[in-house]
Scaffold this active site. Structure first.
Site, mmCIF file in Angstrom:
data_model
loop_
_atom_site.group_PDB
_atom_site.id
_atom_site.type_symbol
_atom_site.label_atom_id
_atom_site.label_comp_id
_atom_site.label_asym_id
_atom_site.label_seq_id
_atom_site.Cartn_x
_atom_site.Cartn_y
_atom_site.Cartn_z
ATOM 1 N N CYS A 171 45.414 0.545 21.983
ATOM 2 C CA CYS A 171 46.805 0.167 22.228
ATOM 3 C C CYS A 171 47.244 -0.880 21.199
ATOM 4 C CB CYS A 171 46.936 -0.388 23.643
ATOM 5 S SG CYS A 171 48.466 -1.287 23.952
ATOM 6 N N GLU A 172 48.330 -0.587 20.509
ATOM 7 C CA GLU A 172 48.783 -1.502 19.464
ATOM 8 C C GLU A 172 49.424 -2.771 20.018
ATOM 9 O OE1 GLU A 172 53.225 0.145 18.328
ATOM 10 O OE2 GLU A 172 51.501 1.069 17.343
ATOM 11 N N HIS A 173 49.733 -2.793 21.301
ATOM 12 C CA HIS A 173 50.389 -3.962 21.897
ATOM 13 C C HIS A 173 49.393 -5.036 22.320
ATOM 14 C CE1 HIS A 173 53.710 -0.890 23.013
ATOM 15 N NE2 HIS A 173 53.972 -1.455 21.856
ATOM 16 N N HIS A 174 48.231 -4.617 22.820
ATOM 17 C CA HIS A 174 47.263 -5.583 23.333
ATOM 18 C C HIS A 174 45.866 -5.430 22.727
ATOM 19 C CE1 HIS A 174 50.273 -4.899 26.616
ATOM 20 N NE2 HIS A 174 50.272 -6.222 26.617
ATOM 21 N N GLN A 188 50.692 6.018 23.155
ATOM 22 C CA GLN A 188 50.415 7.402 23.527
ATOM 23 C C GLN A 188 51.551 8.342 23.131
ATOM 24 O OE1 GLN A 188 48.832 7.919 27.483
ATOM 25 N NE2 GLN A 188 49.522 10.038 27.618
ATOM 26 N N HIS A 231 44.953 3.638 30.397
ATOM 27 C CA HIS A 231 45.170 2.488 29.521
ATOM 28 C C HIS A 231 44.584 1.232 30.169
ATOM 29 C CE1 HIS A 231 48.312 4.379 26.799
ATOM 30 N NE2 HIS A 231 48.158 5.273 27.760
ATOM 31 N N CYS A 241 45.103 -1.689 29.224
ATOM 32 C CA CYS A 241 46.112 -2.751 29.287
ATOM 33 C C CYS A 241 46.925 -2.665 30.574
ATOM 34 C CB CYS A 241 47.030 -2.698 28.073
ATOM 35 S SG CYS A 241 47.943 -1.158 27.886
#
Length: 215
Positions: A107-110, A148, A176, A178
């Protein structure tokens, strides 16, 4: 943090992931500096999180994290569409479906993992590729910092662009961390995404056949 142990040698690590550094000392030194700065930052992060005691088991953790992230993101160092260039002269009028392709992404956010399975269908026009090539395309795009929704569309676009089929449909089911291990902490939550191209956009029968096949 370079050591005499080749297993924890930054130069050896970089050579395995960036072969171009072998004959470019300036590039190698730049990347070595980057790795060492990241390792130092990871030590600072560990201390911020509360890991302040002198634990020898964690001495090599920053190196291991760098090594792991280079593996997680190996898809950046390839062109996934290249796997589709090998095609066969086979007449196929019905959809080809490859289901339950396992993948692992980040996940690119977390920077938390998400993982699951991809299901891919395409209705050939003139080009048919090897079944394993579809899985390699999924792997190539999954091994990047991702969301995703983008991953689903990248796979569909690659097949649509290179094979030029009559239609493409991609479905991804993923869990996920996250979502399940932080934030909402919903351990059983899964995400399902779809991407359609060509005939699969308007042909309800094709879509229905695909959804039935992947159950």
């Amino acid at each position: 943090m370079t050591t005499n142990n080749d297993h924890y040698n930054e130069a050896e690590l970089l050579a395995s992931y960036f072969p171009e550094t072998a004959n470019n000392s300036e590039l190698l030194q730049q990347k070595l500096t980057d790795v060492q700065q990241i390792e130092q930052a990871l030590q600072t992060l560990m201390a911020l999180c509360g890991q302040n005691d002198n634990n020898p088991d964690l001495d090599k953790t920053p190196f291991r994290v760098v090594k792991a992230f280079l593996e997680y993101t190996s898809g950046y160092r390839e062109d996934p569409t290249a796997h589709l260039e090998k095609v066969f002269d086979i007449q196929q009028n019905d959809p080809i479906i490859v289901k339950d392709i396992e993948f692992y992404s980040m996940c690119e956010h977390h920077f938390a993992p998400f993982f699951g399975v991809a299901h891919v269908a395409y209705l050939p026009d003139q080009k048919v590729t090897g079944l394993s090539k579809i899985a390699r395309v999924v792997e190539g795009y999954a091994r990047r910092f991702q969301v995703q929704e983008r991953l689903t569309n990248q796979i569909a676009d690659a097949i649509d662009t290179v094979l030029q089929p009559k239609g493409v449909m991609v479905a991804i089911e993923a869990k996920h961390l996250c979502v399940s291990s932080r934030g909402a902490k919903k351990e059983q939550a899964q995400t399902f995404t779809l991407a359609s191209r060509g005939a699969y956009i308007k042909d309800s029968q094709l879509r229905s056949e695909f959804m039935t096949a992947i159950k």
